[in-house]
Motif scaffolding. Structure first.
Motif, PDB file in Angstrom:
ATOM      1  N   TYR A   1      -1.930   7.722 -19.712  1.00 18.25           N
ATOM      2  CA  TYR A   1      -0.896   8.477 -18.994  1.00 18.25           C
ATOM      3  C   TYR A   1      -1.442   9.524 -18.032  1.00 18.25           C
ATOM      4  N   PRO A   2      -2.456  10.356 -18.394  1.00 12.34           N
ATOM      5  CA  PRO A   2      -2.925  11.379 -17.439  1.00 12.34           C
ATOM      6  C   PRO A   2      -3.435  10.810 -16.126  1.00 12.34           C
ATOM      7  N   PHE A   3      -3.947   9.575 -16.153  1.00 16.61           N
ATOM      8  CA  PHE A   3      -4.493   8.990 -14.934  1.00 16.61           C
ATOM      9  C   PHE A   3      -3.412   8.548 -13.952  1.00 16.61           C
ATOM     10  N   ILE A   4      -2.209   8.306 -14.456  1.00 18.87           N
ATOM     11  CA  ILE A   4      -1.127   7.870 -13.560  1.00 18.87           C
ATOM     12  C   ILE A   4       0.016   8.872 -13.544  1.00 18.87           C
ATOM     13  N   GLN A   5      -0.233  10.072 -14.077  1.00 20.45           N
ATOM     14  CA  GLN A   5       0.848  11.052 -14.185  1.00 20.45           C
ATOM     15  C   GLN A   5       1.400  11.426 -12.817  1.00 20.45           C
ATOM     16  N   LYS A   6       0.496  11.699 -11.841  1.00 18.63           N
ATOM     17  CA  LYS A   6       0.982  12.119 -10.521  1.00 18.63           C
ATOM     18  C   LYS A   6       1.811  11.025  -9.857  1.00 18.63           C
TER      19      LYS A   6
ATOM     20  N   PRO B   1       0.799  -1.233   0.000  1.00 19.99           N
ATOM     21  CA  PRO B   1       0.000   0.000   0.000  1.00 19.99           C
ATOM     22  C   PRO B   1       0.833   1.286   0.000  1.00 19.99           C
ATOM     23  N   LEU B   2       2.068   1.222   0.504  1.00 14.14           N
ATOM     24  CA  LEU B   2       2.926   2.401   0.530  1.00 14.14           C
ATOM     25  C   LEU B   2       3.731   2.589  -0.745  1.00 14.14           C
ATOM     26  N   SER B   3       3.560   1.690  -1.706  1.00  8.61           N
ATOM     27  CA  SER B   3       4.389   1.733  -2.910  1.00  8.61           C
ATOM     28  C   SER B   3       3.590   2.027  -4.173  1.00  8.61           C
ATOM     29  N   ASP B   4       2.481   2.744  -4.039  1.00  6.83           N
ATOM     30  CA  ASP B   4       1.672   3.075  -5.223  1.00  6.83           C
ATOM     31  C   ASP B   4       2.468   3.812  -6.304  1.00  6.83           C
ATOM     32  N   PRO B   5       3.293   4.809  -5.932  1.00 10.18           N
ATOM     33  CA  PRO B   5       4.033   5.526  -6.988  1.00 10.18           C
ATOM     34  C   PRO B   5       4.945   4.628  -7.816  1.00 10.18           C
ATOM     35  N   ILE B   6       5.717   3.780  -7.154  1.00 13.86           N
ATOM     36  CA  ILE B   6       6.665   2.955  -7.903  1.00 13.86           C
ATOM     37  C   ILE B   6       5.945   1.859  -8.670  1.00 13.86           C
ATOM     38  N   VAL B   7       4.827   1.369  -8.150  1.00 16.25           N
ATOM     39  CA  VAL B   7       4.036   0.377  -8.887  1.00 16.25           C
ATOM     40  C   VAL B   7       3.478   1.000 -10.162  1.00 16.25           C
ATOM     41  N   ALA B   8       3.009   2.255 -10.059  1.00 24.41           N
ATOM     42  CA  ALA B   8       2.490   2.948 -11.241  1.00 24.41           C
ATOM     43  C   ALA B   8       3.583   3.150 -12.279  1.00 24.41           C
ATOM     44  N   VAL B   9       4.779   3.517 -11.826  1.00 25.45           N
ATOM     45  CA  VAL B   9       5.903   3.713 -12.754  1.00 25.45           C
ATOM     46  C   VAL B   9       6.257   2.403 -13.447  1.00 25.45           C
ATOM     47  N   MET B  10       6.363   1.332 -12.677  1.00 25.55           N
ATOM     48  CA  MET B  10       6.705   0.042 -13.275  1.00 25.55           C
ATOM     49  C   MET B  10       5.609  -0.442 -14.220  1.00 25.55           C
ATOM     50  N   ALA B  11       4.353  -0.216 -13.850  1.00 29.58           N
ATOM     51  CA  ALA B  11       3.246  -0.608 -14.730  1.00 29.58           C
ATOM     52  C   ALA B  11       3.317   0.141 -16.054  1.00 29.58           C
ATOM     53  N   LEU B  12       3.670   1.429 -15.985  1.00 23.26           N
ATOM     54  CA  LEU B  12       3.789   2.215 -17.219  1.00 23.26           C
ATOM     55  C   LEU B  12       4.972   1.733 -18.059  1.00 23.26           C
ATOM     56  N   TYR B  13       6.100   1.485 -17.424  1.00 20.25           N
ATOM     57  CA  TYR B  13       7.275   1.001 -18.159  1.00 20.25           C
ATOM     58  C   TYR B  13       6.971  -0.323 -18.864  1.00 20.25           C
TER      59      TYR B  13
ATOM     60  N   PHE C   1      -1.375   7.243 -34.902  1.00 22.67           N
ATOM     61  CA  PHE C   1      -2.215   7.855 -33.867  1.00 22.67           C
ATOM     62  C   PHE C   1      -3.082   6.814 -33.176  1.00 22.67           C
ATOM     63  N   ILE C   2      -3.644   5.896 -33.950  1.00 20.41           N
ATOM     64  CA  ILE C   2      -4.489   4.847 -33.367  1.00 20.41           C
ATOM     65  C   ILE C   2      -3.679   3.973 -32.414  1.00 20.41           C
ATOM     66  N   ALA C   3      -2.441   3.658 -32.800  1.00 22.66           N
ATOM     67  CA  ALA C   3      -1.598   2.824 -31.948  1.00 22.66           C
ATOM     68  C   ALA C   3      -1.149   3.562 -30.688  1.00 22.66           C
ATOM     69  N   SER C   4      -0.998   4.891 -30.775  1.00 21.05           N
ATOM     70  CA  SER C   4      -0.523   5.676 -29.623  1.00 21.05           C
ATOM     71  C   SER C   4      -1.649   6.088 -28.689  1.00 21.05           C
ATOM     72  N   ALA C   5      -2.880   6.089 -29.165  1.00 18.25           N
ATOM     73  CA  ALA C   5      -4.003   6.622 -28.390  1.00 18.25           C
ATOM     74  C   ALA C   5      -4.175   5.962 -27.016  1.00 18.25           C
ATOM     75  N   PRO C   6      -4.132   4.626 -26.892  1.00 20.38           N
ATOM     76  CA  PRO C   6      -4.332   4.029 -25.554  1.00 20.38           C
ATOM     77  C   PRO C   6      -3.325   4.510 -24.518  1.00 20.38           C
ATOM     78  N   MET C   7      -2.042   4.615 -24.905  1.00 23.54           N
ATOM     79  CA  MET C   7      -1.037   5.078 -23.957  1.00 23.54           C
ATOM     80  C   MET C   7      -1.233   6.555 -23.622  1.00 23.54           C
ATOM     81  N   LEU C   8      -1.651   7.345 -24.612  1.00 22.80           N
ATOM     82  CA  LEU C   8      -1.908   8.765 -24.367  1.00 22.80           C
ATOM     83  C   LEU C   8      -3.094   8.953 -23.437  1.00 22.80           C
TER      84      LEU C   8
END
Length: 312
Positions: free
Chosen positions: A294-299, A199-211, A284-291
């Motif tokens: 990203y705003p939901f996990i930006q913070k 529960p204390l590692s949400d930021p790093i989990v989000a970063v790893m999930a994005l990577y 654009f179609i291929a990039s849309a899901p990642m775009l």
């Protein structure tokens, strides 16, 4: 009562400070333009007239607004199949990566772990030395992973670099006193990991999930080697096939035996123009899901990157 005099002080801005601010603004604006313009141009080009784009007349605004490229793209059933496959591979592969990376990093962050340095050295060896493509192919083939969805999910299940970053996060941002308090209360290692560390590692989990997610979504080389069935190919491989193979159409026609009618050449030229527009629509179609994601996990992404690099 006498009115109290409130003194306000302003830091005097020198000419050098103003020049510095102006230069910073110009440089940041230039960096923003360089970063944003390719994506902007991709969108503009994908809705422009094929002839205008092919002749190089599209720069900042669409020329002859049309959505024919998107209609042509979405008429292709392989695009939808590739989208479905990429979503499945990305979600399942990312969850599998996190399942391996987060617990391994947590365990390696423990200073009292017996043989921690030896285990870390063992992890680092394959980071710099690998068996090569042919041994890897033979191994996956012997395991029955060729033309199997599992090859795109479990292959490369863990990144040593990501383990090191996550281990640094656990070691520098979760105090040992919290673990000690949990042990006093009767928590075992598994419960401590699940109830306290995770529960204390949400930021790093989000970063790893994005990577990991971006890696799975954009990956095509593994699919190019191990997957030949069209029904199992991810979106990246489908796009590569459409773009690379269709680009050869006009060249093949022009290199024919010379008995080609003008109508055939004109039709091939029009198709080549449409393919040029479809390129940008596909990108654009291929990039849309990642775009979109990203705003939901930006913070979490920004916080995780900064925290994970403080004592790296």
């Amino acid at each position: 009562m006498a009115k109290e005099k409130i003194h306000t002080y302003r830091i005097r801005e020198t000419r050098g400070d103003r020049v510095f601010d102006i230069v910073n603004v110009i440089l940041l604006a230039l960096i923003l333009f360089i970063s944003a313009y390719p994506l902007y141009y991709t969108i503009v080009a994908s809705v422009s007239n094929s002839t205008a784009l092919y002749t190089g007349k599209v720069y900042l605004w669409p020329k002859g607004f049309q959505l024919e490229a998107y209609r042509q793209v979405f008429k292709n059933k392989q695009i939808w199949t590739g989208y479905r496959n990429s979503i499945v591979y990305t979600v399942c592969g990312t969850l599998f990566n996190l399942f391996l990376t987060i617990p391994a990093a947590y365990a390696l962050s423990k200073k009292k772990l017996f043989g921690r340095n030896l285990i870390m050295t063992y992890f680092l060896i394959p980071m710099y030395f690998g068996g090569g493509m042919i041994p890897s192919y033979l191994l996956n083939k012997s395991l029955g992973l060729v033309n199997s969805p599992l090859v795109l999910i479990i292959t490369g299940g863990i990144s040593i670099y990501n383990v090191i970053v996550t281990r640094t996060y656990f070691a520098s941002n979760v105090p040992d006193s919290i673990y000690e308090a949990a042990n006093i209360d009767g928590c075992g290692e598994l419960r401590t990991f699940m109830k306290i560390a995770l529960p204390l590692s949400d930021p790093i989990v989000a970063v790893m999930a994005l990577y990991y997610g971006v890696g799975h979504w954009n990956g095509y080389f593994t699919a190019l080697i191990y997957v030949t069935k069209p029904a199992l190919q991810p979106l990246a491989l489908v796009l590569r096939k459409i773009l690379v193979l269709n680009e050869m159409t006009l060249d093949v026609i022009l290199q024919g035996d010379g008995n080609i009618s003008g109508e055939t050449i004109a039709a091939a030229a029009e198709k080549s123009k449409m393919i040029a527009v479809m390129k940008y629509a596909l990108v654009f179609i291929a990039s849309a899901p990642m775009l979109i994601a990203y705003p939901f996990i930006q913070k979490y992404f920004v916080k995780g990157v900064m925290i994970g690099s403080v004592k790296g």
